[in-house]
Design a protein around this motif. Sequence first.
Motif, short mmCIF file in Angstrom:
data_model
loop_
_atom_site.label_atom_id
_atom_site.label_comp_id
_atom_site.label_asym_id
_atom_site.label_seq_id
_atom_site.Cartn_x
_atom_site.Cartn_y
_atom_site.Cartn_z
N ALA A 133 1.00 -1.23 0.09
CA ALA A 133 0.28 -0.30 0.17
C ALA A 133 1.04 1.36 -0.23
CB ALA A 133 -0.90 0.02 1.21
N TRP A 134 2.24 1.07 0.41
CA TRP A 134 3.11 2.11 0.79
C TRP A 134 3.11 2.98 -0.91
CZ3 TRP A 134 6.56 0.94 5.88
CH2 TRP A 134 5.28 1.11 6.55
N ALA A 135 3.65 1.92 -1.85
CA ALA A 135 3.96 2.25 -3.38
C ALA A 135 2.62 2.77 -4.26
CB ALA A 135 4.79 0.92 -3.82
N GLY A 136 1.59 2.92 -2.97
CA GLY A 136 0.29 3.42 -4.21
C GLY A 136 0.19 4.73 -4.26
N LEU A 137 -0.58 5.41 -5.04
CA LEU A 137 -0.52 6.71 -4.98
C LEU A 137 -0.83 7.28 -3.95
CD1 LEU A 137 -3.31 6.74 -8.25
CD2 LEU A 137 -0.72 7.07 -8.38
N ALA A 138 -0.58 8.36 -4.02
CA ALA A 138 -1.04 9.69 -2.51
C ALA A 138 -2.42 9.39 -2.39
CB ALA A 138 -0.57 11.04 -2.61
N PRO A 139 -3.00 9.50 -1.13
CA PRO A 139 -4.02 10.13 -1.23
C PRO A 139 -4.35 11.25 -1.30
CG PRO A 139 -3.29 9.43 1.20
CD PRO A 139 -2.23 9.52 0.03
N GLU A 140 -5.63 11.97 -1.76
CA GLU A 140 -6.14 13.16 -1.75
C GLU A 140 -5.52 14.48 -1.36
OE1 GLU A 140 -9.90 13.85 -3.15
OE2 GLU A 140 -10.26 12.84 -4.28
N TRP A 141 -5.99 13.52 0.88
CA TRP A 141 -5.68 14.80 1.11
C TRP A 141 -3.94 14.82 1.43
CZ3 TRP A 141 -2.51 12.54 5.37
CH2 TRP A 141 -2.25 11.33 5.71
N ALA A 142 -2.89 14.05 1.01
CA ALA A 142 -1.49 14.39 1.10
C ALA A 142 -1.20 15.62 0.75
CB ALA A 142 -1.35 13.07 0.56
N SER A 143 -2.09 16.39 -0.01
CA SER A 143 -1.97 17.75 -1.13
C SER A 143 -2.44 18.92 0.13
CB SER A 143 -2.70 17.94 -2.50
OG SER A 143 -4.33 17.82 -2.49
N SER A 144 -3.25 18.52 1.09
CA SER A 144 -3.16 19.02 2.10
C SER A 144 -1.66 20.03 2.88
CB SER A 144 -3.72 19.17 3.11
OG SER A 144 -4.34 17.85 3.51
N ILE A 145 -1.00 18.57 2.62
CA ILE A 145 -0.12 18.83 3.75
C ILE A 145 0.78 20.17 4.01
CG2 ILE A 145 2.28 17.54 5.49
CD1 ILE A 145 0.98 14.92 4.38
N GLU A 146 1.09 21.01 4.89
CA GLU A 146 2.20 22.24 3.96
C GLU A 146 3.92 21.84 4.76
OE1 GLU A 146 -0.24 25.83 5.37
OE2 GLU A 146 -0.87 25.66 2.99
N ILE A 147 4.57 21.90 4.51
CA ILE A 147 5.89 22.12 5.34
C ILE A 147 6.91 23.19 4.77
CG2 ILE A 147 8.20 20.43 5.41
CD1 ILE A 147 5.75 18.97 5.49
N SER A 148 6.98 23.48 6.11
CA SER A 148 7.97 24.56 5.54
C SER A 148 9.18 24.71 6.57
CB SER A 148 7.03 26.34 6.68
OG SER A 148 6.91 25.91 8.07
N CYS A 149 9.99 25.28 6.57
CA CYS A 149 11.40 25.64 7.60
C CYS A 149 11.39 25.87 8.48
CB CYS A 149 12.78 26.50 7.04
SG CYS A 149 12.61 27.32 5.49
N SER A 150 10.21 25.98 9.69
CA SER A 150 9.76 25.80 10.92
C SER A 150 10.25 24.28 10.99
CB SER A 150 8.87 25.69 11.30
OG SER A 150 8.61 25.94 12.75
N SER A 151 11.46 23.79 12.37
CA SER A 151 11.73 22.76 12.49
C SER A 151 12.42 22.77 14.46
CB SER A 151 12.35 21.99 11.40
OG SER A 151 13.83 22.51 12.00
#
Length: 500
Positions: free
Chosen positions: A482-500
């Motif tokens: 399952a980890w090799a499949g297409l990304a789910p629709e909700w994945a597009s809402s993940i926001e990544i920034s420089c904050s860590s």
Amino acid sequence: MFHRPDLPTADLAWLNSSEKGFASLGEAFATPTEPTPLPAAHWVGCNDALRGALGLPTDLWEQQEALELFSGNRLTANQPIYASVYSGHQFGQWAGQLGDGRALNLGAIHTPEGLQEFQLKGAGPTPYSRRGDGRAVLRSSIREFLASEAMHGLGIPTTRALCVTGSPAHVRREEIETAAVVTRVAPSFVRFGHFEHFASNGQIEELRALADHVVTAHFPELQEKQGADRYVALLHEVTQLTAALMAQWQAVGFCHGVMNTDNMSVIGLTLDYGPFQYLDGFDANHICNHSDHQGRYAYARQPQIAYWNLFCLGQALMPLIEEQAPALAALESYKQSFPEAMDQRMRDKLGLTGAHEGDRALAEALLQALQKDHVDYTVFWRRLSVAVRESAQSAQAFEPVRDLFMHREVFDAWCIRYLDRLGPANRQSTGDAMLRTNPKYILRNHLGELAIRQAKTGNFAMVQDLWQVLHAPFDEHPTYEAWAGLAPEWASSIEISCSS
């Protein structure tokens, strides 16, 4: 020295072989700085493959002193822990002095992999933290732990993460999170920004010492060169390594997100995993860092940005090179090396042997087709590899590839050209070679997010399972299909920034 009292020394036999490494250059380069203890530290993720490659004890993860050392709760005995100073350009603007704001270096250790520098990321403030707390959070630490091993599994030069330790201690970012420390390992953490720092401050002897250190430690074949010739040759070598690295990034669809000059390695490693992303649907203009409002570090711009960064390095080396012409010649080699490296990467992905005149146009036409329908980049290449392998026995082999496209006529037209170029090659062996080139698994943002969500509850099983898969991304791993499949629709809402 940033001194925190009452830190015991780690009594670990494998640490006895440590030496100063980069710190041997002196306190102009390395500022002794003690870590800030991480309360109630515990293991989050352990890279046992790297432990073995480094020749570290088989019971390392059972050693309480190792846990404490890698959490910043113990000191090394042989030499002081330190932070290094550097400067750099950030988002195209000169930022002045920067430095290891949350990285502390334990020194270098002799290993079967050669001399390796060990570094703690998130072990508290340093003289270069500015207004930061010097901490890293669990979320970003897990991402770096997984991403660096994913890159290693893909055969792309990278720093690696030996382990992550966590703590219930709170850290304030965009929200309240918990603290963690990543132990990073690399032959060198020297950045373009180290050279920029000493050049910008007119510290020419320190600049020369740094360049000579890098040559001696990492490019020993250049030691016989004298004067300016040595530093021109160094610039040329870094240019070649950077060109090769950019081709590897682009070929697997990797977006770094924050290609500042202080995040560029002089030995051609992928360095500093912040707002990175591997492409899901192909979009050449994809911006993975939601802090990058101008799209400076968009996927398609990465090779150009690397070239710009190399010019910054070249400018920093000019006090040692003096003459502009040889420096420009070294830098201009990128214009040939990167396209050639990229062409070869695409031929490998397509299973093509030899270099034909129309190969670049064939690859560009494919990328345009992928862009038109935002076809999943990794799934496409894997399905194409399987299709080529099976096409000798099945006339329908390419149907699963075709199904990825809305404009199937575009793919059909391209596929005719592709099969003509592929020619009478042994499809079975060609497909097998492609399957060793085009990974089945990448660290998709949503997989990292799911592992992080579990980890926040104290369950680190998915972190370790995902690490295991990414360590060997070309293998089938049927349990994790399952980890090799297409990304789910909700994945597009993940926001990544420089904050860590």
